[in-house]
Design an enzyme around this catalytic site. Structure first.
Site, PDB file in Angstrom:
ATOM      1  N   VAL A 146       0.830  -1.205   0.000  1.00 21.02           N
ATOM      2  CA  VAL A 146       0.000   0.000   0.000  1.00 21.02           C
ATOM      3  C   VAL A 146       0.865   1.256   0.000  1.00 21.02           C
ATOM      4  O   VAL A 146       0.565   2.244  -0.678  1.00 21.02           O
ATOM      5  CB  VAL A 146      -0.945  -0.008   1.217  1.00 21.02           C
ATOM      6  N   ALA A 147       1.968   1.230   0.734  1.00 21.12           N
ATOM      7  CA  ALA A 147       2.853   2.397   0.797  1.00 21.12           C
ATOM      8  C   ALA A 147       3.468   2.706  -0.556  1.00 21.12           C
ATOM      9  O   ALA A 147       3.739   3.865  -0.884  1.00 21.12           O
ATOM     10  CB  ALA A 147       3.955   2.163   1.831  1.00 21.12           C
ATOM     11  N   ASP A 166      -1.992  24.385 -42.165  1.00 20.05           N
ATOM     12  CA  ASP A 166      -2.557  24.840 -43.422  1.00 20.05           C
ATOM     13  C   ASP A 166      -2.281  26.330 -43.554  1.00 20.05           C
ATOM     14  O   ASP A 166      -1.862  26.984 -42.594  1.00 20.05           O
ATOM     15  CB  ASP A 166      -4.066  24.553 -43.435  1.00 20.05           C
ATOM     16  N   GLU A 189      -1.975   5.711  -4.929  1.00 20.15           N
ATOM     17  CA  GLU A 189      -3.393   5.597  -5.271  1.00 20.15           C
ATOM     18  C   GLU A 189      -3.938   6.869  -5.922  1.00 20.15           C
ATOM     19  O   GLU A 189      -4.838   6.822  -6.752  1.00 20.15           O
ATOM     20  CB  GLU A 189      -4.228   5.279  -4.019  1.00 20.15           C
ATOM     21  N   ASP A 248      -8.736  16.398 -44.867  1.00 18.74           N
ATOM     22  CA  ASP A 248      -7.743  16.443 -43.794  1.00 18.74           C
ATOM     23  C   ASP A 248      -7.987  15.400 -42.701  1.00 18.74           C
ATOM     24  O   ASP A 248      -7.133  15.211 -41.834  1.00 18.74           O
ATOM     25  CB  ASP A 248      -7.739  17.833 -43.139  1.00 18.74           C
ATOM     26  N   THR A 286      -5.078  13.158   2.670  1.00 19.82           N
ATOM     27  CA  THR A 286      -4.376  14.421   2.888  1.00 19.82           C
ATOM     28  C   THR A 286      -3.606  14.907   1.664  1.00 19.82           C
ATOM     29  O   THR A 286      -3.428  16.123   1.503  1.00 19.82           O
ATOM     30  CB  THR A 286      -3.402  14.282   4.073  1.00 19.82           C
ATOM     31  N   GLU A 305       6.839   6.513   4.169  1.00 17.63           N
ATOM     32  CA  GLU A 305       5.831   5.490   4.416  1.00 17.63           C
ATOM     33  C   GLU A 305       6.446   4.092   4.443  1.00 17.63           C
ATOM     34  O   GLU A 305       5.959   3.197   5.136  1.00 17.63           O
ATOM     35  CB  GLU A 305       4.735   5.559   3.347  1.00 17.63           C
TER      36      GLU A 305
END
Length: 892
Positions: A290-291, A337, A295, A616, A711, A681
């Site tokens: 998870v660290a 163009d 996410e 085009d 956070t 972490e």
């Protein structure tokens, strides 16, 4: 007679040659002057199918959705959601699932753009067509036309299929296929050798419009076998490739996944080997995974790009794909163009040249433009606007500016004969009443065509030199000559060759579509930013080259390819390899634009291609950034593009590139910000594992999820709206091979900001434990005397990481510059995001319900004061690092 016999032995893949002699074409198509019979048309419809642009089979929506759901970052988010559900945090789990589904749905919508472009092509076909069947003119659905049908065309009709004119002539607007805004003459007659199909003067094509005249034509191609259908097939065959950011994020996601899984597996084995219980080892491995999973990375990137899209929309550029914002920032070649993008798309009388004629009284220039305006077919609508050929409108408006206004009704009342513009002769003439007892012939056309008809003694050589000079300045040059006839020759004025001879030259007019005033400055900014600008246009090479020079394109080395259809891949590659060379690709076809885009991509360039017509669409679809015109562009071009200019202005493209560079820089800033938290972490879990459990786990999985999804998100989004650093358009484009995440970023985030943060938060953790009398190995679990101190210590770790995030967010605002260069208060959204994360953290620390959920405890004042100094320490150390780097680069 009407054809009632068996139809031709033709399949859709063995269509006849439309340029063969007309009797042979009629014989091959079994079509007489009275058209097909209704029964024969029905049989051919069964063989050839409906006259409509058919679509290839749709890709399964479910399959496309599944492909988005297994994107590497989506897989990481699935893993994070599974861990959240495992930890019984269902709210966070469902929030992550919602993020995955929203991102997948948005990507799925982008994948449907190519199909929409093909659907729009079908709308260029008219609902009804006038066809001669059974000897009668009748209206039938356009989708029921078949090869061999004889169709009738009138002014204002949309051409329903590719056809060869058999009688009469029309003015045709081919702009949807050729990009040329000026209508062209299409006449029944033999073809000309050495021309492409679109230039053949006896052919008309589906999706184009008859602006004037009447004609009959025999259909030789319908549906997918028309020029319009061929372009649709090109659009469907060219698949849109992932943007550089999309590809790089996918690579980084796999790297992060491999590192996370690898570290989890290694330290799971390590934990068991050093004697940790299996449950603790599993918890450690899950926490490590998870660290390492960012996410918030994917939604943060998506939302940051969405902000860029909104900013660009306010600046006149509507972006349909979020990733296009980043791609704009890496663009290093613009293929633009000419008409309407570099120029104003408004022809005007720009210059005149008159030979000395002492016997002519008054202003020779006024006489010249008055005569040119008389030799037109322009009409005035009820609202006062002029209607007709843009070149002739420019002549009429120019006459008014020279105090020689034209009344179309008076012009027509005086006219005795009109010989319309002939593309073979390249001239037009009228005969009108002159003075008493006389007629006046006025001839206008291409300079070389009119000068060849002058009487002996006229200044032919001087006029040709003047015409060459005007053409070199990018003007369309027309010569105007007159001849006086006695009124008793009225019987002879029906013969063109009689009136168009022995002419007296009035002079030359130069018509010019001027560059937009802001384009030159925009091109300078492109060159300062290291961008190359090529012109890819259907216009004449000399005209396009003059416009290029006027706006600063090719100042060091300009190459002009007069017939770009004829250029082969080897020559094209050689041209594109020349450093400092900018190229005008004139007389471009749809394949040419597509070939240029492919060649540039093969050379590793990031290509932005502009366009406005149906022709085009394949190139817009193939380029990294397809830029369509919002004002003059067709629906097909807008559907095939990734960006639409609401003002058709080249300068807006440059503004969009600058915005793209800023967005890309900001993406890197919040990646640094997000990655900087991985170290503090991960380090707590390493300390836990390497101490064999003697040091209790300094951080919990739930607290990591609170950081990664709670956070850090708002400050990261605020960094996505950071202002551009000074000099963003003074540096060259980044190489296409450069990853969005490089070694310097990882060193800065993991090695510098992350290490400083890890040292600080572990200091806070041990400070709380040691103050409570803890020694390594002492029990801290529920029921132990040190359990509350342990909860306070983990809370200090959690809160310390959050306060370090504040310092990291401030530091990440600049990559090289000092913070004072951009201003501490210049991003109020970041200040609001910091305030939110501090409030959110306070709630988790001090609100009893959240304390029970996240395993936190209220922090005493001395710990609060300790972690309060973390932000200036983190930012200050990085400010010193950037100062040292600036000094090193200054003196190195």
């Amino acid at each position: 007679m009407t054809d009632t016999g068996a139809g031709p032995d033709l399949t859709p893949d063995t269509a006849p040659d439309p340029l063969e002699p007309l009797p042979l074409l009629r014989r091959e198509l079994h079509t007489g002057p009275l058209g097909l019979s209704s029964r024969e048309a029905a049989r051919r419809l069964a063989v050839h199918g409906p006259n409509e642009v058919r679509r290839t089979a749709r890709t399964s929506v479910l399959r496309e959705l599944l492909r988005q759901l297994v994107h590497p970052l989506a897989l990481l988010l699935w893993a994070a959601a599974a861990l959240a559900f495992t930890a019984s945090i269902t709210v966070l789990g469902w929030a992550i699932v919602a993020v995955i589904l929203v991102n997948a749905g948005f990507a799925l919508v982008q994948e449907q753009q190519a199909e929409k472009a093909v659907e729009t092509l079908a709308r260029f076909l008219p609902a009804q067509a006038r066809v001669i069947r059974d000897g009668l003119v009748q209206r039938v659905p356009a989708r029921e036309l078949v090869p061999g049908d004889l169709i009738a065309l009138d002014e204002g009709d949309r051409v329903p299929a590719d056809a060869r004119l058999t009688e009469g002539g029309i003015e045709a607007d081919l702009s949807t296929l050729t990009g040329e805004s000026t209508p062209v003459e299409r006449l029944a007659g033999p073809g000309l050798e050495g021309l492409s199909l679109l230039q053949e003067p006896n052919l008309v094509f589906s999706g184009t419009t008859a602006t004037e005249g009447q004609a009959q034509a025999i259909v030789f191609a319908t549906g997918d076998h028309t020029e319009l259908g061929r372009i649709a097939a090109l659009s469907q065959r060219t698949r849109r490739e992932p943007s550089p950011l999309e590809a790089q994020v996918k690579q980084v996601a796999w790297l992060i996944a491999a590192v996370a899984v690898g570290m989890g597996a290694v330290f799971l084995v390590t934990g068991v080997a050093v004697g940790l219980p299996l449950t603790d080892s599993l918890m450690f491995a899950i926490g490590l995974l998870v660290a390492n999973v960012p996410e918030g990375l994917l939604p943060t990137i998506t939302l940051a790009l969405a902000v860029g899209v909104r900013v660009l929309a306010r600046q006149g550029a509507v972006v349909k794909r979020l990733s296009a914002v980043e791609t704009l920032g890496s663009t290093n070649v613009i293929c633009t163009d000419k008409t309407g993008t570099l120029t104003r798309n408004r022809m005007s009388l720009h210059a005149t040249w008159t030979p000395p004629h002492p016997e002519v009284s008054g202003s020779e220039a006024a006489e010249l433009v008055r005569a040119a305006a008389q030799c037109t077919t322009v009409t005035r609508e009820r609202d006062g606007r002029l209607h007709g050929d843009p070149t002739e409108i420019a002549l009429v408006e120019g006459a008014a500016q020279h105090a020689a206004p034209l009344d179309p009704a008076d012009r027509d009342a005086r006219r005795r004969a009109c010989f319309r513009f002939d593309p073979r002769l390249r001239r037009m003439s009228v005969v009108q009443d002159g003075g008493p007892g006389s007629l006046r012939v006025i001839v206008k056309g291409a300079a070389e065509a009119v000068l060849a008809l002058l009487a002996e003694g006229e200044p032919t050589e001087e006029a040709q030199d003047a015409a060459d000079t005007l053409a070199a300045d990018g003007m369309r040059v027309l010569a105007v000559a007159v001849r006086e006839l006695p009124s008793d020759t009225a019987a002879a004025i029906s013969q063109r060759q009689v009136v168009e001879r022995d002419l007296h030259l009035l002079g030359l007019v130069g018509l010019y579509d001027p560059p937009r005033p802001e384009v030159a400055a925009a091109v300078r900014r492109c060159h300062e930013a290291g961008l190359t600008v090529h012109i890819v246009t259907g216009d004449n090479g000399a005209t396009a080259a003059a416009v290029a020079r006027a706006v600063g394109i090719g100042t060091s080395n300009l190459q002009v390819i007069a017939q770009s259809e004829a250029i082969d891949d080897h020559e094209l590659d050689h041209l594109l390899r020349q450093d400092g060379t900018e190229i005008v690709f004139a007389r471009s076809s749809p394949e040419t634009k597509l070939k240029v885009a492919d060649a540039l991509r093969a050379h590793g360039q990031i290509v932005a291609m502009t366009g406005d017509g149906v022709n085009d669409a394949p190139a817009l679809h193939r380029a990294h950034i397809g830029v369509a015109m919002g004002l003059s562009g067709t629906d097909v071009a807008r559907e095939a593009s990734t960006m639409v200019l609401t003002d058709d202005n080249f300068a807006t493209i440059v503004t969009a590139i600058e915005s793209g560079r800023r967005v890309y820089d900001n993406v890197r800033k919040f990646i640094v910000y997000i990655f900087a938290h991985l170290t503090p972490e991960v380090v707590p879990f390493l300390v836990f594992a390497l101490s064999a459990g003697a040091v209790p786990l300094p951080l919990t999985v739930l607290q990591i999820l609170a950081i990664d999804l709670g956070t850090e998100t708002l400050p990261a989004l605020a960094l996505g709206r950071e202002r551009a650093e000074p000099g963003v358009m003074s540096r060259p484009p980044r190489p296409s091979s450069q990853s969005v995440i490089n070694k310097d970023m990882l060193v800065r985030s993991w090695g510098w900001l992350g290490t400083v943060s890890a040292v600080l938060v572990m200091t806070a953790f041990f400070y709380v434990l040691w103050r409570a009398g803890w020694h390594p190995g002492d029990p801290t679990g529920p029921g132990a005397s040190l359990h509350h101190a342990y909860l306070t210590a983990t809370t200090a770790t959690f809160a310390g990481i959050v306060t370090c995030q504040v310092g990291t967010a401030i530091a990440a605002r600049t990559d090289h510059a000092a913070l004072r260069d951009i201003g501490f208060f210049s991003n109020p959204l970041l200040l609001a995001g910091i305030a939110f994360e501090l409030a959110f953290t306070a709630a988790l620390v001090y609100a009893p319900p959240l304390q029970n959920l996240f395993g936190t405890a209220a922090l005493p004042l001395d710990v609060v004061l300790l972690i309060a100094v973390f932000p200036p320490l983190v930012w200050g150390t990085d400010e010193i690092r950037r100062w040292v780097r600036r000094r090193h680069h200054r003196y190195s």
